[in-house]
Design a protein around this motif. Structure first.
Motif, PDB file in Angstrom:
ATOM      1  N   ILE A 137      55.033  33.069  56.171  1.00 28.81           N
ATOM      2  CA  ILE A 137      55.462  33.066  54.787  1.00 28.81           C
ATOM      3  C   ILE A 137      54.411  33.190  53.680  1.00 28.81           C
ATOM      4  O   ILE A 137      54.452  33.658  52.697  1.00 28.81           O
ATOM      5  N   ASP A 138      53.371  32.340  54.143  1.00 31.65           N
ATOM      6  CA  ASP A 138      52.257  32.066  53.172  1.00 31.65           C
ATOM      7  C   ASP A 138      51.099  32.273  53.859  1.00 31.65           C
ATOM      8  O   ASP A 138      50.704  31.657  54.915  1.00 31.65           O
ATOM      9  N   TRP A 139      50.225  33.045  53.347  1.00 30.18           N
ATOM     10  CA  TRP A 139      48.711  33.066  53.883  1.00 30.18           C
ATOM     11  C   TRP A 139      47.814  32.915  52.531  1.00 30.18           C
ATOM     12  O   TRP A 139      47.534  33.893  52.141  1.00 30.18           O
ATOM     13  N   PRO A 140      47.430  31.770  52.148  1.00 25.42           N
ATOM     14  CA  PRO A 140      46.608  31.662  50.995  1.00 25.42           C
ATOM     15  C   PRO A 140      45.290  31.970  51.341  1.00 25.42           C
ATOM     16  O   PRO A 140      44.882  31.932  52.210  1.00 25.42           O
ATOM     17  N   SER A 141      44.595  32.489  50.111  1.00 25.60           N
ATOM     18  CA  SER A 141      43.235  32.473  50.177  1.00 25.60           C
ATOM     19  C   SER A 141      42.484  31.194  49.430  1.00 25.60           C
ATOM     20  O   SER A 141      43.009  30.638  48.481  1.00 25.60           O
ATOM     21  N   THR A 142      41.466  30.607  50.133  1.00 20.65           N
ATOM     22  CA  THR A 142      41.044  29.267  49.623  1.00 20.65           C
ATOM     23  C   THR A 142      39.728  29.566  49.625  1.00 20.65           C
ATOM     24  O   THR A 142      38.911  30.427  50.084  1.00 20.65           O
ATOM     25  N   PRO A 143      39.105  28.726  48.866  1.00 17.11           N
ATOM     26  CA  PRO A 143      37.594  28.651  48.428  1.00 17.11           C
ATOM     27  C   PRO A 143      36.608  28.776  49.598  1.00 17.11           C
ATOM     28  O   PRO A 143      35.762  29.289  49.724  1.00 17.11           O
ATOM     29  N   GLU A 144      37.102  27.851  50.438  1.00 17.46           N
ATOM     30  CA  GLU A 144      36.327  27.839  51.806  1.00 17.46           C
ATOM     31  C   GLU A 144      36.020  28.980  52.629  1.00 17.46           C
ATOM     32  O   GLU A 144      35.221  29.602  52.898  1.00 17.46           O
ATOM     33  N   PHE A 145      37.437  29.738  52.750  1.00 15.58           N
ATOM     34  CA  PHE A 145      37.328  30.872  53.543  1.00 15.58           C
ATOM     35  C   PHE A 145      36.939  32.143  52.642  1.00 15.58           C
ATOM     36  O   PHE A 145      36.563  33.164  53.116  1.00 15.58           O
ATOM     37  N   GLU A 146      37.070  31.842  51.302  1.00 15.66           N
ATOM     38  CA  GLU A 146      36.553  32.936  50.619  1.00 15.66           C
ATOM     39  C   GLU A 146      34.835  33.210  50.464  1.00 15.66           C
ATOM     40  O   GLU A 146      34.455  34.076  50.536  1.00 15.66           O
ATOM     41  N   ALA A 147      34.328  31.949  50.664  1.00 16.67           N
ATOM     42  CA  ALA A 147      32.984  31.825  50.873  1.00 16.67           C
ATOM     43  C   ALA A 147      32.657  32.629  52.424  1.00 16.67           C
ATOM     44  O   ALA A 147      31.625  33.431  52.297  1.00 16.67           O
ATOM     45  N   ASN A 167      44.543  38.791  40.192  1.00 18.77           N
ATOM     46  CA  ASN A 167      43.859  39.860  39.957  1.00 18.77           C
ATOM     47  C   ASN A 167      42.377  39.257  39.791  1.00 18.77           C
ATOM     48  O   ASN A 167      41.238  39.951  39.334  1.00 18.77           O
ATOM     49  N   SER A 168      42.011  38.025  39.667  1.00 13.97           N
ATOM     50  CA  SER A 168      40.697  37.275  39.577  1.00 13.97           C
ATOM     51  C   SER A 168      40.057  37.696  40.945  1.00 13.97           C
ATOM     52  O   SER A 168      40.421  37.703  42.056  1.00 13.97           O
ATOM     53  N   PRO A 169      38.800  38.142  40.624  1.00 10.60           N
ATOM     54  CA  PRO A 169      37.812  38.521  41.810  1.00 10.60           C
ATOM     55  C   PRO A 169      37.386  37.355  42.602  1.00 10.60           C
ATOM     56  O   PRO A 169      37.057  36.332  42.174  1.00 10.60           O
ATOM     57  N   LYS A 170      37.270  37.739  43.901  1.00  8.76           N
ATOM     58  CA  LYS A 170      36.860  36.758  44.800  1.00  8.76           C
ATOM     59  C   LYS A 170      35.168  36.784  44.985  1.00  8.76           C
ATOM     60  O   LYS A 170      34.600  37.931  44.575  1.00  8.76           O
ATOM     61  N   PRO A 171      34.613  35.966  45.622  1.00  5.56           N
ATOM     62  CA  PRO A 171      33.167  36.091  45.854  1.00  5.56           C
ATOM     63  C   PRO A 171      32.714  37.360  46.459  1.00  5.56           C
ATOM     64  O   PRO A 171      31.689  37.831  46.304  1.00  5.56           O
ATOM     65  N   ALA A 172      34.000  38.022  47.284  1.00  5.22           N
ATOM     66  CA  ALA A 172      33.231  39.107  48.235  1.00  5.22           C
ATOM     67  C   ALA A 172      33.102  40.402  47.128  1.00  5.22           C
ATOM     68  O   ALA A 172      32.472  41.115  47.483  1.00  5.22           O
ATOM     69  N   ASP A 175      32.003  40.153  43.986  1.00  5.09           N
ATOM     70  CA  ASP A 175      30.821  39.972  43.405  1.00  5.09           C
ATOM     71  C   ASP A 175      29.700  40.399  44.287  1.00  5.09           C
ATOM     72  O   ASP A 175      28.727  41.153  43.982  1.00  5.09           O
ATOM     73  N   VAL A 176      29.645  39.850  45.600  1.00  4.09           N
ATOM     74  CA  VAL A 176      28.586  40.241  46.659  1.00  4.09           C
ATOM     75  C   VAL A 176      28.501  41.719  46.614  1.00  4.09           C
ATOM     76  O   VAL A 176      27.400  42.402  46.782  1.00  4.09           O
ATOM     77  N   LEU A 177      29.690  42.422  47.097  1.00  2.00           N
ATOM     78  CA  LEU A 177      29.679  43.904  47.231  1.00  2.00           C
ATOM     79  C   LEU A 177      29.241  44.541  45.947  1.00  2.00           C
ATOM     80  O   LEU A 177      28.438  45.549  46.160  1.00  2.00           O
ATOM     81  N   LYS A 178      29.710  44.139  44.729  1.00  3.79           N
ATOM     82  CA  LYS A 178      29.256  44.762  43.639  1.00  3.79           C
ATOM     83  C   LYS A 178      27.778  44.807  43.335  1.00  3.79           C
ATOM     84  O   LYS A 178      27.276  45.847  42.816  1.00  3.79           O
ATOM     85  N   LYS A 179      26.975  43.592  43.701  1.00  5.25           N
ATOM     86  CA  LYS A 179      25.697  43.555  43.691  1.00  5.25           C
ATOM     87  C   LYS A 179      24.848  44.521  44.678  1.00  5.25           C
ATOM     88  O   LYS A 179      23.874  45.074  44.496  1.00  5.25           O
ATOM     89  N   LEU A 180      25.603  44.709  45.653  1.00  3.15           N
ATOM     90  CA  LEU A 180      25.023  45.596  46.852  1.00  3.15           C
ATOM     91  C   LEU A 180      25.110  46.948  46.395  1.00  3.15           C
ATOM     92  O   LEU A 180      24.121  47.920  46.355  1.00  3.15           O
ATOM     93  N   ILE A 181      26.340  47.369  46.361  1.00  2.13           N
ATOM     94  CA  ILE A 181      26.580  48.873  46.008  1.00  2.13           C
ATOM     95  C   ILE A 181      26.005  49.147  44.385  1.00  2.13           C
ATOM     96  O   ILE A 181      25.277  50.463  44.530  1.00  2.13           O
TER      97      ILE A 181
END
Length: 420
Positions: A291-301, A346-351, A353-359
């Motif tokens: 029912i709920d599968w949250p995105s968390t700061p720890e797992f976003e890192a 709609n807020s961007p995750k660390p991923a 920003d990481v991918l934008k820096k690469l691409i």
């Protein structure tokens, strides 16, 4: 220099002779080479583009979707649109062609390469096929390919032709028309028929065989197809990692095995979650939809680190031509998993920003050189589309693997706030 050497196949050098409209060499002038797009395909499943292009949702929802898609456009150059037969043509003879065409055109207008997914699949196929004989089902599938490939030619010139054939004939979750005909034709037989029909109606299209099965069974199937003379343009590999990141060792092992065919490889459906991992005992990923599968700061890192490593490994590999994440946003993501680059708000995750820096950073070119007394200038950059800017004037060109000297003429068309 180490990384640049590893990425030498993604780069090229070009020498340009720059002349003005009268043919006189442009001497001693500063020239900016500004990359505007990659040749490599960095993409996402972007089904929300259908709603954005058709503007067929409430205004507040539309504004929300547009905000998300704008963030997609900042990084990516490749999008997959949905052609699941059950949803595309829920009623026989009434396909959603107009809506999908609008989405494909909207993306093309923004310099996004579009892929259609898929033309033939046993899951989410048209339920009305069950009322037909196997001979009629095959004719309907052929007609579907003829219609859709023809209708979208020029807008969509890349297709996942047939999806998940390894399991197709033995799929037993529910009865469906495509499993029925795959039993009649066999795995290689149905692939041969679908590729031939797709090629007939768009000879220049890039055609993929796509599967989630990365075992030897997929290798055997590909080998069988090639032995049968089926012209596969690229191998599609799904990498849904809801149960955990494959890691460098498995990723490189999969790349090594599927490189044996010498064909381009696309990672067509890549999933790395920023939430808890799906339990390892789940065999069919569809069986786990909490029912709920949250995105968390720890797992976003964790997701950001995995994205950085996986994309770097794939971009370094010579045969990999594209990576599609599944999908861009957590909003409406498959299985409800937080696998996007932006959160449900709609807020961007660390991923992101990481991918934008690469691409758009590490793997992007923006250099300045000076023309010599003959108007000649050289540069090296990542393959893709460029603007050459000199003295307020602009010339656009494509940097590919060929390193011949090109003659370019500066016209009176000016950039920025200057006269056009």
């Amino acid at each position: 220099m180490g990384q640049m050497n590893e990425l030498a196949h993604r780069r090229a050098s070009k020498t340009i002779k720059l002349v003005d409209a009268s043919g006189t060499p442009v001497k001693g002038k500063e020239v900016i080479f500004k990359q505007t797009n990659h040749q490599f395909l960095f993409g996402c499943g972007l089904f929300e583009a259908v709603e954005v292009a058709n503007r067929n949702v409430p205004e507040d929802r539309l504004a929300f979707l547009e905000q998300g898609v704008d963030q997609f456009l900042e990084i990516f150059n490749f999008a997959t649109l949905p052609f699941y037969w059950e949803n595309f043509e829920p009623e026989k003879g009434k396909p959603r062609t107009r809506e999908l065409k609008a989405a494909a055109q909207w993306l093309k207008d923004r310099n996004i390469v579009v892929k259609g997914h898929p033309l033939c699949w046993h899951t989410l196929t048209a339920p009305w096929l069950l009322d037909m004989s196997n001979e009629e089902i095959l004719k309907a599938q052929f007609a579907r390919i003829e219609r859709d490939v023809s209708d979208f030619k020029g807008l969509i010139d890349m297709w996942d032709v047939i999806n998940e054939v390894v399991i197709m004939p033995i799929f037993d979750k529910y009865d469906n028309g495509i499993t029925r005909i795959s039993n009649d034709l066999g795995r290689v037989g149905i692939i041969k028929e679908m590729f031939a029909k797709t090629r007939e109606f768009n000879p220049e299209a890039t055609l993929l065989l796509n599967d989630f099965n990365t075992s030897i069974n997929y290798e055997i199937l590909i080998d069988g197809c090639l032995q049968a003379g089926i012209p596969i343009d690229a191998i599609g590999i799904q990498s849904h990692q809801h149960q955990g990141y494959w890691g460098r060792e498995k990723l490189e092992e999969v790349l090594e095995r599927f490189s044996q065919f010498g064909l381009p490889i696309h990672f067509t459906e890549n999933t790395l979650t920023s939430g808890h991992l799906m339990p390892p005992e789940i065999v069919d990923l569809n069986d786990y939809q909490p029912i709920d599968w949250p995105s968390t700061p720890e797992f976003e890192a964790r997701q950001a680190k995995e994205v950085e490593e996986m994309y770097s490994i794939l971009f370094k590999h010579k045969l990999v031509k594209g990576i599609t994440s599944w999908s861009f946003s957590d909003d409406g993501a498959w299985l409800g998993a937080p696998a996007g680059f932006i959160r449900k708000d709609n807020s961007p995750k660390p991923a992101y920003d990481v991918l934008k820096k690469l691409i758009k950073g590490n793997w992007f070119t923006n250099v300045t050189q000076i023309t010599d007394d003959h108007g000649i200038v050289s540069f090296e950059g990542f393959l893709g589309e460029y603007d050459l800017i000199c003295d307020g004037k602009k010339v656009s060109f494509h940097l590919n693997e060929e390193s011949d000297t090109a003659l370019m003429v500066l016209t009176e068309k000016r950039i920025g706030s200057r006269i056009m």
